[in-house]
Design a protein around this motif. Structure first.
Motif, PDB file in Angstrom:
ATOM      1  N   ASP A   1      -3.210   1.112  -5.027  1.00 23.33           N
ATOM      2  CA  ASP A   1      -2.316   0.331  -4.703  1.00 23.33           C
ATOM      3  C   ASP A   1      -0.861   0.684  -5.454  1.00 23.33           C
ATOM      4  OD1 ASP A   1      -4.843  -1.080  -6.066  1.00 23.33           O
ATOM      5  OD2 ASP A   1      -4.896   0.311  -7.992  1.00 23.33           O
ATOM      6  N   MET A   2      -0.835   1.052  -4.615  1.00 25.54           N
ATOM      7  CA  MET A   2       1.152   2.411  -4.196  1.00 25.54           C
ATOM      8  C   MET A   2       1.081   1.368  -3.554  1.00 25.54           C
ATOM      9  SD  MET A   2       3.633   3.811  -2.965  1.00 25.54           S
ATOM     10  CE  MET A   2       2.839   4.116  -0.950  1.00 25.54           C
ATOM     11  N   LEU A   3       1.644   0.032  -2.682  1.00 23.36           N
ATOM     12  CA  LEU A   3       1.823  -0.868  -2.241  1.00 23.36           C
ATOM     13  C   LEU A   3       1.314  -1.755  -1.654  1.00 23.36           C
ATOM     14  CD1 LEU A   3       5.513  -0.860  -1.858  1.00 23.36           C
ATOM     15  CD2 LEU A   3       4.795  -0.174   0.468  1.00 23.36           C
ATOM     16  N   PRO A   4       0.391  -2.667  -2.096  1.00 18.89           N
ATOM     17  CA  PRO A   4      -0.960  -3.384  -2.192  1.00 18.89           C
ATOM     18  C   PRO A   4       0.008  -4.797  -0.687  1.00 18.89           C
ATOM     19  CG  PRO A   4       0.892  -4.166  -4.781  1.00 18.89           C
ATOM     20  CD  PRO A   4       1.108  -2.838  -3.540  1.00 18.89           C
ATOM     21  N   GLU A   5       0.830  -4.693  -0.473  1.00 22.22           N
ATOM     22  CA  GLU A   5       1.569  -5.629   0.272  1.00 22.22           C
ATOM     23  C   GLU A   5       1.509  -5.350   1.699  1.00 22.22           C
ATOM     24  OE1 GLU A   5       3.027  -8.850   1.875  1.00 22.22           O
ATOM     25  OE2 GLU A   5       2.576  -8.788   0.128  1.00 22.22           O
TER      26      GLU A   5
ATOM     27  N   PRO B   1      12.506   3.209  -1.885  1.00 19.62           N
ATOM     28  CA  PRO B   1      12.173   4.078  -3.203  1.00 19.62           C
ATOM     29  C   PRO B   1      10.612   4.732  -2.591  1.00 19.62           C
ATOM     30  CG  PRO B   1      11.775   1.898  -3.575  1.00 19.62           C
ATOM     31  CD  PRO B   1      12.484   2.485  -2.360  1.00 19.62           C
ATOM     32  N   TYR B   2      10.444   4.703  -1.310  1.00 21.60           N
ATOM     33  CA  TYR B   2       9.129   4.926  -0.937  1.00 21.60           C
ATOM     34  C   TYR B   2       8.909   6.701  -0.568  1.00 21.60           C
ATOM     35  CZ  TYR B   2       9.070  -0.566  -1.248  1.00 21.60           C
ATOM     36  OH  TYR B   2       9.179  -1.403  -2.155  1.00 21.60           O
ATOM     37  N   GLU B   3       8.154   6.885  -0.197  1.00 24.98           N
ATOM     38  CA  GLU B   3       7.816   8.216   0.568  1.00 24.98           C
ATOM     39  C   GLU B   3       7.083   7.892   1.445  1.00 24.98           C
ATOM     40  OE1 GLU B   3       7.887   8.871  -3.162  1.00 24.98           O
ATOM     41  OE2 GLU B   3       9.936   9.146  -3.540  1.00 24.98           O
ATOM     42  N   ILE B   4       6.984   7.334   2.277  1.00 25.26           N
ATOM     43  CA  ILE B   4       5.997   6.527   3.582  1.00 25.26           C
ATOM     44  C   ILE B   4       6.883   7.356   4.741  1.00 25.26           C
ATOM     45  CG2 ILE B   4       5.342   5.391   4.576  1.00 25.26           C
ATOM     46  CD1 ILE B   4       4.115   4.182   1.708  1.00 25.26           C
TER      47      ILE B   4
END
Length: 274
Positions: free
Chosen positions: A121-125, A181-184
């Motif tokens: 659910d970290m980034l549902p989009e 802000p994402y660690e991706i």
């Protein structure tokens, strides 16, 4: 005015902060297509999570996904379809090294499929919140080379992950670390950028570079804006994009910046439709 190719990044550009199209943008792009111009979405998004936007715009032109690794025409077979893949074995190797490298989530995708090591659910989009059994990332389900691999990493392990990927697979792929802000990070075929898909579409329609207008806001738009005859940075774009662009929108993505710019730029073409 000569026929133009209008290239549109999605997030932070054509879409507002809620990942939605506004009515003015939909109407303006539809009018420009009616006037004979070619409107092309050029996005880092996979096709599966950008198809709805293509359909909302009622486009019939090609679409570029995965930052240039997939160029296709949705809902039909196209002889010009172009795909650059990454290695299945690399995907499985990174899955095996997940704990060692401090990786939190791995997602492999091709045009019509997605596999992940677990729902999140970290980034549902962008990342899958539910998975069928055949969508779990493993050797039994991932049978072919995917187009892209998306990795969520532990922040303090970022440099180690980048170093390991460079050492093991640097000749095959290059990581694209997300902004914000994402660690991706995403892994796609080395040397592929949005510019590659845009160039492929431009050649198919025989549209010269000086008649390409492209809009963007983030690092992955740099090559596309530099390639286009008229590169336009969003008002909300990062500094490096504004530096390479030929112009800037007066309004940001939350205030129909793309549509308002295009209405001025193609004022005569749009007036001829009325």
């Amino acid at each position: 005015m000569q026929r133009h190719l209008i290239a549109l990044d999605l997030d932070g550009t054509t879409l507002n902060r809620h990942s939605q199209l506004d009515a003015e943008t939909i109407a303006t792009l539809h009018q420009l297509e009616r006037a004979g111009h070619v409107v092309v979405i050029v996005t880092g998004r996979p096709y599966l999570i950008s198809q709805r936007i293509y359909d909302q715009l009622h486009l019939t032109s090609p679409m570029v996904n995965f930052n240039g690794a997939l160029t296709h025409i949705p809902h039909q077979k196209w002889a010009g379809e172009k795909i650059a893949k990454v290695s299945r074995q690399m995907s499985l190797d990174l899955l095996d090294a997940k704990a060692e490298l401090g990786l939190k989530t791995l997602v492999a995708e091709d045009k019509l499929h997605v596999w992940a090591d677990h729902p999140t659910d970290m980034l549902p989009e962008f990342l899958p919140t539910t998975l069928r059994q055949d969508q779990y990332l493993n050797a039994q389900n991932l049978l072919d080379d995917p187009i892209a691999l998306t990795i969520e990493y532990t922040p303090e392990q970022k440099q180690r992950v980048l170093n390991q990927i460079d050492q093991r697979y640097g000749q095959l792929v290059e990581p694209r670390v997300w902004g914000g802000p994402y660690e991706i990070m995403e892994l796609i075929h080395r040397g592929i950028h949005k510019e590659d898909g845009l160039d492929h579409v431009a050649k198919f329609y025989q549209i010269e570079r000086q008649n390409i207008i492209a809009f963007g806001d983030e690092h992955n738009d740099l090559e596309m804006l530099d390639y286009a005859g008229h590169g336009v940075a969003m008002k909300n774009a990062i500094a490096v994009i504004k530096a390479v662009a030929d112009d800037q929108t007066e309004y940001d993505n939350d205030h129909a910046g793309v549509a308002r710019y295009l209405k001025k730029y193609f004022k005569r073409d749009l007036a001829d439709l009325n």
